[in-house]
Write a protein that holds these residues in place. Structure first.
Motif, PDB file in Angstrom:
ATOM      1  N   VAL A 101    -164.587 -39.524 -83.359  1.00  0.00           N
ATOM      2  CA  VAL A 101    -163.319 -40.212 -83.123  1.00  0.00           C
ATOM      3  C   VAL A 101    -162.353 -39.309 -82.371  1.00  0.00           C
ATOM      4  CG1 VAL A 101    -161.282 -41.166 -84.267  1.00  0.00           C
ATOM      5  CG2 VAL A 101    -163.547 -41.785 -85.070  1.00  0.00           C
ATOM      6  N   ARG A 102    -162.287 -38.044 -82.741  1.00  0.00           N
ATOM      7  CA  ARG A 102    -161.391 -37.129 -82.029  1.00  0.00           C
ATOM      8  C   ARG A 102    -161.811 -36.974 -80.561  1.00  0.00           C
ATOM      9  NH1 ARG A 102    -160.887 -32.370 -86.653  1.00  0.00           N
ATOM     10  NH2 ARG A 102    -159.579 -33.568 -88.118  1.00  0.00           N
ATOM     11  N   THR A 103    -163.115 -36.925 -80.331  1.00  0.00           N
ATOM     12  CA  THR A 103    -163.598 -36.795 -78.953  1.00  0.00           C
ATOM     13  C   THR A 103    -163.269 -38.039 -78.135  1.00  0.00           C
ATOM     14  OG1 THR A 103    -165.416 -35.371 -79.698  1.00  0.00           O
ATOM     15  CG2 THR A 103    -165.641 -36.391 -77.531  1.00  0.00           C
ATOM     16  N   LEU A 104    -163.527 -39.209 -78.715  1.00  0.00           N
ATOM     17  CA  LEU A 104    -163.244 -40.457 -78.005  1.00  0.00           C
ATOM     18  C   LEU A 104    -161.750 -40.659 -77.829  1.00  0.00           C
ATOM     19  CD1 LEU A 104    -165.866 -42.768 -79.751  1.00  0.00           C
ATOM     20  CD2 LEU A 104    -165.969 -41.847 -77.424  1.00  0.00           C
ATOM     21  N   ALA A 105    -160.952 -40.212 -78.809  1.00  0.00           N
ATOM     22  CA  ALA A 105    -159.501 -40.323 -78.681  1.00  0.00           C
ATOM     23  C   ALA A 105    -158.996 -39.455 -77.546  1.00  0.00           C
ATOM     24  CB  ALA A 105    -158.820 -39.929 -79.987  1.00  0.00           C
ATOM     25  N   ASP A 106    -159.642 -38.316 -77.337  1.00  0.00           N
ATOM     26  CA  ASP A 106    -159.230 -37.418 -76.262  1.00  0.00           C
ATOM     27  C   ASP A 106    -159.472 -38.058 -74.893  1.00  0.00           C
ATOM     28  OD1 ASP A 106    -158.199 -34.761 -75.595  1.00  0.00           O
ATOM     29  OD2 ASP A 106    -160.169 -34.448 -74.685  1.00  0.00           O
ATOM     30  N   VAL A 107    -160.473 -38.942 -74.843  1.00  0.00           N
ATOM     31  CA  VAL A 107    -160.721 -39.684 -73.603  1.00  0.00           C
ATOM     32  C   VAL A 107    -159.669 -40.763 -73.403  1.00  0.00           C
ATOM     33  CG1 VAL A 107    -162.446 -41.085 -72.379  1.00  0.00           C
ATOM     34  CG2 VAL A 107    -163.173 -39.203 -73.829  1.00  0.00           C
ATOM     35  N   ASP A 108    -158.925 -41.054 -74.479  1.00  0.00           N
ATOM     36  CA  ASP A 108    -157.818 -42.021 -74.452  1.00  0.00           C
ATOM     37  C   ASP A 108    -158.318 -43.442 -74.214  1.00  0.00           C
ATOM     38  OD1 ASP A 108    -155.153 -42.636 -74.768  1.00  0.00           O
ATOM     39  OD2 ASP A 108    -154.523 -40.945 -73.530  1.00  0.00           O
TER      40      ASP A 108
END
Length: 780
Positions: free
Chosen positions: A488-495
Motif C-alpha cells: 500500500v505504501r508503494t502504490l500510494a507513492d505512485v499516487d
C-alpha cells in the motif's frame, strides 16, 4: 464337656430325654424346658435327607430368644438288648474351622466376607473373612443384633436398613459403600450382595450377604474420573500460570493435601530452553494449594525462586524423568522436610504428620518444563506405584497444556513485536488532518490478527488514510499484513486513485495466495479501506475492499456512516472497486476502523454501529480522548478480535495559502510566470526561497511547454513546506537521466532533485502533475 459344645439324648420316638449344660448355652433352653419335648420343635428348618442318612451335618436351630443358630451336629445310635436302636446321642457345636462338608468349607474359607442373619438382623453364621473384618471371633457375634456390634454411624444405619429391606421385600439387592470396618485402619470400598434365605416351604427365614472389598477398583475409578475432570479443567486458557493453578485445583484435596507447581523461568518468558545444571535446579513457584486456607505449609511463596539440591526428590524426578515417591523415615524425605522447616519455621506446625510426598516432572514434547509436587498429611494412605502412574499421566496432560500456553505466548509476543514494527510509531507531520489512533490486540486463543492502519503523506499536502484486516491470526497473518502494508505504501507513492490502488492490491493478494499453494488459490484474503483527503479542495476520495464503511462526524455534531460500496474482499479477483467522493467542511472527523470494533459472536452489527456513531458525538477534549470514549462505549469487556481505530479531523488550506496560474504554452511566458511566482513568495514573506523557486519554476514550466500538452498550470502551496506543482495535459511521465558532457539538455530534473527536499509526478484525470517540495525551516 466344653462350653462351646453340647450333647443331647433322643429316644426312638424323637423325644429329648437328656440335655447337657453346653446344649443350654447354645440354644438358651434350660433342661426343664427341653426334656420331654420333641427334638423337631427346636429346629428352624427340616434336616436335609443327606444329613439324616449320614447322621451328621449342619442344622438350623431356633434359639430360645427367637433368632437362628447354625450348629454342626453328629448322631450316634444307642443299641438296646435286642440290638435295635433305642435312641441317639446328639453332639453339637457351632460351625467353624472344623467344618467337614465341602459346602461348609467353601463358605468358611471364602476370600470375601460372608455372613448370615435371621429375620431380626441377628448373626447366625460368619465365615473367617467376615470375622477378620469385624475383628472378633464368630462366637462373640452369634445371636447378637447387628447394630450392637458396630459404632453408631451413618454407614452402619445404612447397612442395617438394607438388611431389613431384604426381609421386608423378599428381594435381593446390591449395595455399594465406602466405609470403614472395626478391624481395618482406614476406609474401604465394598460391593455387597444381599439376598433372602428361604426354607423348604419357601418361607423367608433369614438374610445372607457377601461383601467384596473393591477398594482398588474404587480408587481406579476415582483416578479415571479425576483424569476426565482434568481433561476439562486444565488448559481452559492459554496462560501458563492459570494452567498451573488449574492443575492444583484438580489434585487438592482429592489426591493431595498440599501441591505445588514450579517452572523454569524460560517457560514464563519467550526464550528457548537453556542447559540445566545437574547439581542444583532453580525453579520459580507459579502455583500452590492446600487443604488448609492460606497454604501456610508452603516454604516458597508464589513468584519466588527456589533452588533444589541434587539429593532432593524434586531434583531426582527431573533428572530421571519419572515420578519419585518418598516416604517418612527415608533419609532424602527427612532432609527435605528439615530443609523446608529451616527455610520457613512458621509453617512447621502445619507440616507435622507429613508422611508421603511425590515429585513428578512436567515434560512435554521431550522438554522438561518444571515439576509438580504432591504431599499427604491428613490422608492416611502413602503414595504407591499406582498413584505414581496416575500422577505421571496427569502431569503429562498438564505439561502439554503448559507448553501450549508457552508456545502461544511466544508466538503472540513475536507476532505483536512484528506487528508493532510494521504499524506507524509516530505519524508523519502533515497539515491535512489531525489524527489519533488505537490498536488493541486480541486476547483470545486465536492469537494476534492482521489488523493495521496507516497515515501516508502524499504530494500537494494531501494525505492517505488506510485501515485493513488480514484473514486469520498468528504470525502468518501478521507476515501477510506486513506485505500488504509495504504494498500500500508503494502504490500510494505512485499516487494512484483509491479504486485503482485497491485493484492493484487485489492482484497482489491473489498472486500471494497462488504462490503459497502452487496452482491452487489458497484461502488468503484481506479487507482494506483506502481514502485520500485534499486540504486544498476539502475533498475525500475513498474506496473499500470488503471493509466496513467509515463514520463521519460533521462540525455540527451529527454523525453517520459514509454511504459507499463495500466492494469485494482482496483476493477474490476479477471484480471492480468503486470510489466515493465527498466534500467535507473543515473540522470534520472521519473514523476508520476494523470489524473487530463492531462485530462479534453475540453482537448485532447494526446496534454496534449505532453505538459507534453515538460515541463519536460525545464531547471530548482531544481526539485521543475521543478514541478512548469510543472503545469504552462500543467494545465488550473481552473482544474476540483485534481492533484498529483511526480518527482523523480534517483541516483546510485557505485561499491565502494557495496561488494558481494558467500558463500559455509559449516559451516567452516562462519569464512572466517566474516573476509572478517570485512576487507571490514576497507576499508570503518567503523571499529566502525565491532563488531556488525561480530555478524550479523555470525548469518545470519550460519542460511542460516543450514536452507536455495544454492546458498547463502552475500552483504554489504554502504549508509546512513550500510546494511547487506544474500540471499539463500529457500523461507521459518524466524521469531522471544522466546527461553527458556534450548534451545541450537533460539536466533540468536532476537540478530540481538536487535543489529540493523531494520531487515526483502523479497521474491526473487530465494528464500529469510534476511536483517538488522545499523546506521552510532555515538551514542555519
Amino acid at each position: 464337656m466344653e462350653d462351646a459344645s453340647a450333647a443331647a439324648i433322643i429316644d426312638a420316638r424323637g423325644i429329648l430325654t437328656g440335655w447337657s449344660e453346653g446344649a443350654r448355652r447354645l440354644t438358651g433352653y434350660p433342661a426343664d424346658e427341653a426334656l420331654g419335648r420333641a427334638a423337631r420343635e427346636l429346629l428352624a428348618e427340616t434336616v436335609p435327607p443327606e444329613a439324616v442318612s449320614a447322621r451328621s451335618g449342619t442344622v438350623m436351630v431356633r434359639h430360645r430368644d427367637g433368632y437362628l443358630v447354625g450348629l454342626r451336629v453328629s448322631a450316634c445310635a444307642v443299641t438296646g438288648p435286642d440290638g435295635e436302636a433305642s435312641g441317639y446321642v446328639i453332639t453339637a457345636s457351632p460351625p467353624g474351622p472344623g467344618e467337614t462338608s465341602l459346602a461348609g468349607r467353601a463358605f468358611q474359607q471364602a476370600s470375601m466376607s460372608m455372613s448370615v442373619f435371621d429375620t431380626s438382623q441377628r448373626y447366625v453364621r460368619l465365615n473367617d473373612a467376615a470375622c477378620h473384618v469385624m475383628g472378633v471371633s464368630e462366637e462373640t457375634l452369634l445371636g447378637r443384633h447387628f447394630p450392637e456390634t458396630v459404632e453408631e454411624a451413618e454407614h452402619s444405619r445404612g447397612f442395617n436398613w438394607h438388611l431389613r429391606h431384604v426381609v421386608e421385600t423378599g428381594r435381593p439387592l446390591r449395595y455399594e459403600s465406602y466405609t470403614g470396618a472395626p478391624s481395618l485402619n482406614r476406609e474401604h470400598a465394598w460391593v455387597t450382595e444381599m439376598w433372602p434365605v428361604r426354607d423348604a416351604a419357601g418361607a423367608l427365614v433369614g438374610t445372607a450377604l457377601a461383601a467384596f472389598d473393591s477398594t482398588e477398583q474404587y480408587w481406579a475409578r476415582q483416578r479415571l474420573a479425576l483424569l476426565n475432570e482434568a481433561a476439562a479443567a486444565i488448559g481452559t486458557t492459554l496462560d501458563v500460570v492459570r494452567t498451573a493453578e488449574e492443575l492444583i485445583g484438580v489434585v487438592v484435596p482429592r489426591f493431595a493435601d498440599f501441591a505445588s507447581v514450579d517452572l523454569f523461568d524460560w517457560v514464563l518468558g519467550s526464550d528457548e530452553a537453556p542447559a540445566v545444571s545437574a547439581e542444583e535446579i532453580t525453579l520459580r513457584r507459579v502455583a500452590h494449594g492446600s487443604v488448609t486456607e492460606g497454604t501456610p505449609e508452603a516454604a516458597v511463596h508464589v513468584g519466588e525462586v527456589d533452588v533444589y539440591p541434587s539429593f532432593s526428590p524434586i531434583a531426582r524426578a527431573m533428572r530421571e524423568g519419572r515420578a519419585i515417591i518418598s516416604q517418612a523415615g527415608e533419609p532424602a524425605f527427612m532432609r527435605w522436610v528439615a530443609e523446608r522447616n529451616s527455610r520457613a519455621p512458621e509453617g512447621r506446625p502445619y507440616r507435622q504428620g507429613v508422611h508421603s510426598m511425590m515429585a513428578v516432572p512436567l515434560r512435554a514434547r521431550g522438554t522438561t518444563l518444571g515439576v509438580a509436587v504432591a504431599v499427604r498429611v491428613a490422608q492416611p494412605d502413602d503414595y504407591a506405584d499406582d498413584d505414581a502412574v496416575f500422577a505421571e499421566e496427569l502431569a503429562s496432560r498438564a505439561a502439554v497444556c503448559v507448553d501450549n500456553a508457552r508456545r502461544f505466548a511466544r508466538e503472540r509476543t513475536t507476532a505483536l513485536a512484528l506487528q508493532h514494527s510494521l504499524l506507524p510509531k509516530g505519524l508523519p507531520g502533515q497539515a491535512a488532518v489531525q489524527v489519533a489512533h488505537r490498536y488493541l490486540p486480541s486476547g483470545s486463543a486465536a492469537g494476534i490478527g492482521g489488523d493495521w492502519f496507516d497515515v501516508i503523506p502524499l504530494s500537494g499536502s494531501r494525505v492517505a488514510l488506510v485501515v485493513g484486516d488480514v484473514v486469520g491470526h498468528g504470525i502468518p497473518s501478521t507476515a501477510t499484513m506486513g506485505r500488504l502494508v509495504t504494498a500500500v505504501r508503494t502504490l500510494a507513492d505512485v499516487d494512484l486513485p483509491p479504486d485503482e490502488l485497491l485493484t492493484h492490491l487485489d492482484d497482489l493478494v491473489t498472486h500471494l495466495a497462488s504462490d503459497d499453494q502452487g496452482d491452487e488459490v489458497a484461502e488468503l484474503g484481506a479487507t482494506c479501506l483506502y481514502a485520500v483527503y485534499d486540504p486544498v479542495t476539502r475533498r475525500l476520495n475513498l474506496a473499500a475492499a470488503g471493509h466496513p464503511a467509515p463514520a463521519l462526524v460533521l462540525p455540527d455534531g451529527s454523525a453517520r456512516l459514509i454511504p459507499m460500496s463495500a466492494g469485494p474482499p482482496l483476493g477474490v479477483g476479477g471484480l471492480p472497486f468503486e470510489a466515493t467522493e465527498l466534500q467535507l467542511p473543515a473540522g470534520s472527523v472521519v473514523a476508520l476502523y476494523t470489524d473487530g470494533l463492531i462485530e462479534g459472536r453475540d453482537r448485532d452489527v447494526d446496534h454496534a454501529t449505532d453505538e459507534l456513531c453515538r460515541a463519536l458525538t460525545v464531547p471530548a477534549d482531544s481526539l485521543d480522548a475521543l478514541c478512548d470514549t469510543v472503545l469504552k462505549a462500543v467494545l465488550p469487556e473481552e473482544p474476540g478480535d483485534d481492533v484498529a481505530l483511526l480518527l482523523a479531523r480534517t483541516r483546510a488550506l485557505g485561499a491565502d495559502q494557495v496561488a494558481t496560474w494558467d500558463v500559455t504554452p509559449d516559451p516567452a511566458e516562462v519569464a512572466a510566470t517566474r516573476q509572478a511566482a517570485t512576487d507571490q513568495l514576497t507576499a508570503w514573506g518567503l523571499d529566502e526561497t525565491a532563488f531556488v523557486t525561480e530555478l524550479v519554476v523555470s525548469e518545470l514550466v519550460t519542460n511542460a511547454i516543450r514536452y507536455g500538452a495544454p492546458p498547463i498550470q502552475l500552483r504554489l502551496i504554502r504549508d509546512q513546506t513550500l510546494i511547487c506543482e506544474v500540471s499539463d495535459g500529457s500523461s507521459t511521465s518524466p524521469h531522471l537521466r544522466r546527461a553527458h558532457q556534450d548534451d545541450e539538455g537533460g539536466r533540468g530534473l536532476l537540478l530540481v532533485a538536487q535543489l529540493t527536499q523531494r520531487w515526483g509526478s502523479r497521474q491526473t484525470t487530465r494528464g500529469k502533475t510534476i511536483w517538488c517540495e522545499q523546506s521552510l525551516t532555515p538551514l542555519f
